[in-house]
Write a protein that holds these residues in place. Structure first.
Motif, short mmCIF file in Angstrom:
data_model
loop_
_atom_site.label_atom_id
_atom_site.label_comp_id
_atom_site.label_asym_id
_atom_site.label_seq_id
_atom_site.Cartn_x
_atom_site.Cartn_y
_atom_site.Cartn_z
N PHE A 1 16.14 -3.87 -2.44
CA PHE A 1 15.55 -4.76 -1.42
C PHE A 1 16.63 -5.73 -0.97
N ARG A 2 16.92 -5.79 0.34
CA ARG A 2 17.96 -6.66 0.91
C ARG A 2 17.33 -7.54 1.99
N CYS A 3 17.54 -8.87 1.84
CA CYS A 3 16.93 -9.79 2.81
C CYS A 3 17.79 -11.03 3.02
N SER A 4 19.10 -10.92 2.91
CA SER A 4 19.99 -12.08 3.07
C SER A 4 20.20 -12.40 4.55
N ASN A 5 20.86 -13.55 4.80
CA ASN A 5 21.24 -13.99 6.15
C ASN A 5 20.01 -14.13 7.05
N GLN A 6 19.11 -15.00 6.62
CA GLN A 6 17.91 -15.26 7.40
C GLN A 6 18.03 -16.59 8.13
N ARG A 7 16.91 -17.06 8.65
CA ARG A 7 16.90 -18.29 9.45
C ARG A 7 17.35 -19.49 8.63
N SER A 8 16.90 -19.59 7.40
CA SER A 8 17.27 -20.68 6.52
C SER A 8 18.30 -20.19 5.52
N GLN A 9 19.53 -20.76 5.58
CA GLN A 9 20.59 -20.33 4.69
C GLN A 9 20.35 -20.82 3.26
N VAL A 10 19.68 -21.96 3.09
CA VAL A 10 19.43 -22.52 1.76
C VAL A 10 17.95 -22.37 1.46
N LEU A 11 17.65 -21.69 0.36
CA LEU A 11 16.26 -21.47 -0.01
C LEU A 11 15.66 -22.67 -0.72
N VAL B 1 8.09 -16.63 3.38
CA VAL B 1 7.74 -15.23 3.65
C VAL B 1 8.64 -14.28 2.85
N ILE B 2 9.88 -14.69 2.54
CA ILE B 2 10.71 -13.88 1.65
C ILE B 2 10.05 -13.76 0.28
N VAL B 3 9.50 -14.87 -0.20
CA VAL B 3 8.75 -14.82 -1.47
C VAL B 3 7.56 -13.89 -1.34
N LYS C 1 0.82 -1.23 0.00
CA LYS C 1 0.00 0.00 0.00
C LYS C 1 0.85 1.26 0.00
N ASN C 2 2.16 1.14 0.27
CA ASN C 2 3.04 2.31 0.30
C ASN C 2 3.61 2.55 -1.09
N SER C 3 3.65 3.80 -1.52
CA SER C 3 4.11 4.13 -2.87
C SER C 3 5.34 5.03 -2.87
N THR C 4 5.92 5.35 -1.71
CA THR C 4 7.09 6.24 -1.67
C THR C 4 8.36 5.55 -1.19
N LEU C 5 8.27 4.38 -0.60
CA LEU C 5 9.45 3.69 -0.07
C LEU C 5 10.30 3.17 -1.23
N ARG C 6 11.61 3.51 -1.22
CA ARG C 6 12.53 3.10 -2.29
C ARG C 6 13.55 2.07 -1.83
N VAL C 7 13.94 2.08 -0.54
CA VAL C 7 14.96 1.16 -0.04
C VAL C 7 14.39 0.44 1.17
N LEU C 8 14.47 -0.90 1.15
CA LEU C 8 14.00 -1.72 2.25
C LEU C 8 15.07 -2.75 2.57
N LEU D 1 19.13 -6.29 -5.57
CA LEU D 1 18.52 -7.34 -4.75
C LEU D 1 19.62 -7.97 -3.90
N GLY D 2 19.55 -7.82 -2.58
CA GLY D 2 20.53 -8.41 -1.67
C GLY D 2 20.04 -9.74 -1.15
N LEU D 3 20.29 -10.80 -1.92
CA LEU D 3 19.84 -12.14 -1.54
C LEU D 3 20.75 -13.15 -2.20
N HIS D 4 21.23 -14.12 -1.41
CA HIS D 4 22.13 -15.15 -1.96
C HIS D 4 21.31 -16.24 -2.61
N LEU D 5 21.56 -16.44 -3.91
CA LEU D 5 20.91 -17.50 -4.68
C LEU D 5 21.94 -18.57 -4.98
N GLU D 6 21.61 -19.83 -4.70
CA GLU D 6 22.57 -20.92 -4.82
C GLU D 6 22.71 -21.39 -6.26
N PHE D 7 21.65 -21.42 -7.02
CA PHE D 7 21.67 -22.01 -8.35
C PHE D 7 22.07 -20.97 -9.40
N ASN D 8 22.91 -21.40 -10.34
CA ASN D 8 23.45 -20.48 -11.34
C ASN D 8 22.37 -19.91 -12.24
#
Length: 418
Positions: free
Chosen positions: A353-363, A336-338, A318-325, A384-391
């Motif tokens: 958007f940055r959401c790395s280093n969460q409870r589950s290291q492997v998505l 919930v990341i999805v 619902k927010n239209s002004t936020l640029r960095v989260l 996008l700050g998120l570690h993706l394992e697959f190439n």
């Protein structure tokens, strides 16, 4: 016991009748299998097949058994049961001790010979047992030495190392001559030690120099004085950096500013603030829905869980002004990341958007592919700050973010030229 003698027949009378023949015409088949096993895992196997019909044929297949290289065929006709019947119980007990304990066909009670005939004196007391063993060890005298120790006198034969060839001469003989050409040889022969070190640093020969020489060559600051090829890097005193001050942001005051849509608050940083309750997170996200001035929200290491992150996803839709989260280093599950990344598609205003280093290291592959599809549908996301394992997921996400950056740059250049 390990000595066994088995005799197996196909029937009681040794006759097998086959269908389609009369009894007087049916051939008589007698099969005899003899298996003899001796000690020390020495096996002799014999197969005798005798067929009785109009013509009699006898076939014998024998595998010779040996013990320590000696042929045991002379003991084939000895009756083992008769020998055992002649032994006394004491001799049988001695023979039983010679059974291989690794024989898995023996019951455990017979594989271990328990010879203690004393009656038990009581329950086991581990402490007293250890004390008794230590006492016996202290009271038992040492074994006297055959030749007493005398300082400076060698007892026995002294070990003398075998003569070795001159290693330097051997290495010199094995050197490979490399023809670099007159130009290179002349340049290297006239080069100083500092120039050779710089050349080794450029070529990446890290093992030829120490750390100070390598960094001095890269920075072009001159080689340290007194450090040659055999120089040792001295330990340097580490620099003391001041401790990072704790985050002193007033949680309640900033919540009120967000709910009141304060125009002075454009960047909210709650990083590393401990013990924030879920109620305060919900109050912040409720104010974020109607806020029109906040552009950056950082919630790193604040203990966000799935419940509060779900409420955040509803707020950013619902927010239209936020640029960095930034919600790194929390306890958000992959599902919930999805949900958060899907929420970015509603208003399409968030660029980072940055959401790395969460409870589950492997998505997992399924979650990463779903995130990739959502990112490819987002035209405004640039980082996008998120570690993706697959190439495949990494390459597709990086390619789409690069396309977004190129499109924004081209639109900016088009406005500037017009």
């Amino acid at each position: 016991m390990d000595e066994t003698d088995a005799l197996v027949r196909t029937s009681d009378d040794g006759v097998v009748n086959s269908g389609g023949h009369d009894d007087d015409e049916a051939p008589t088949v007698e099969e005899t299998y003899e298996v003899t096993t001796t000690r020390r895992k020495t096996v002799r196997t014999s197969y005798k097949i005798q067929e009785t019909s109009s013509s009699t044929k006898t076939t014998t297949m024998t595998t010779a058994a040996k013990l320590y290289g000696k042929d045991l065929s002379e003991y084939d006709d000895i009756d083992v049961d008769e020998l055992l019947s002649q032994l006394t119980p004491e001799e049988i007990n001695i023979l039983a001790k010679e059974v291989d304990p690794d024989d898995s066909f023996m019951p455990p009670s017979q594989r271990c010979s328990y010879e203690c005939d004393k009656s038990p004196t009581g329950p086991l007391n581990r402490k007293k047992l250890i004390e008794h063993i230590n006492k016996q060890a202290m009271e038992t005298p040492d074994i006297p030495e055959l030749k007493p120790y005398v300082p400076g006198v060698v007892r026995g034969k002294k070990w003398v190392p075998p003569p070795q060839e001159n290693t330097k001469e051997k290495e010199a003989e094995e050197q490979i001559a490399i023809d670099l050409g007159e130009e290179y040889e002349q340049a290297l022969s006239a080069a100083t030690q500092e120039e050779i070190i710089d050349l080794a640093a450029i070529l990446g020969f890290h093992s030829m120099m120490n750390q100070d020489q390598y960094h001095a060559s890269l920075l072009n600051s001159g080689q340290p004085v007194g450090l040659g090829w055999d120089g040792v890097t001295k330990a340097s005193q580490p620099k003391v950096y001041p401790m990072e001050p704790p985050n002193d942001t007033d949680v309640d005051a900033t919540i009120k500013q967000v709910r009141d849509d304060d125009s002075a608050l454009t960047d909210l940083n709650w990083n590393n603030i401990k013990n924030i309750s879920d109620e305060k997170f919900i109050q912040l996200f409720e104010g974020l829905e109607m806020n029109t001035h906040l552009e950056s929200l950082s919630l790193t290491n604040v203990g966000l869980n799935d419940k509060t992150a779900q409420r955040l996803a509803d707020a950013i839709e619902k927010n239209s002004t936020l640029r960095v989260l930034n919600v790194e280093t929390n306890f958000i599950s992959p599902a919930v990341i999805v949900r958060l990344i899907r929420g970015l598609l509603k208003t399409k205003s968030i660029e980072e958007f940055r959401c790395s280093n969460q409870r589950s290291q492997v998505l997992g592959n399924k979650i990463e592919m779903e995130i990739t599809q959502l990112v490819e549908q987002n035209p405004t996301l640039l980082r996008l700050g998120l570690h993706l394992e697959f190439n495949d997921a990494r390459h597709r996400v990086a390619a789409h973010l690069q396309r977004n950056i190129d499109r924004i740059r081209q639109s900016r250049l088009g406005v500037a030229t017009s």
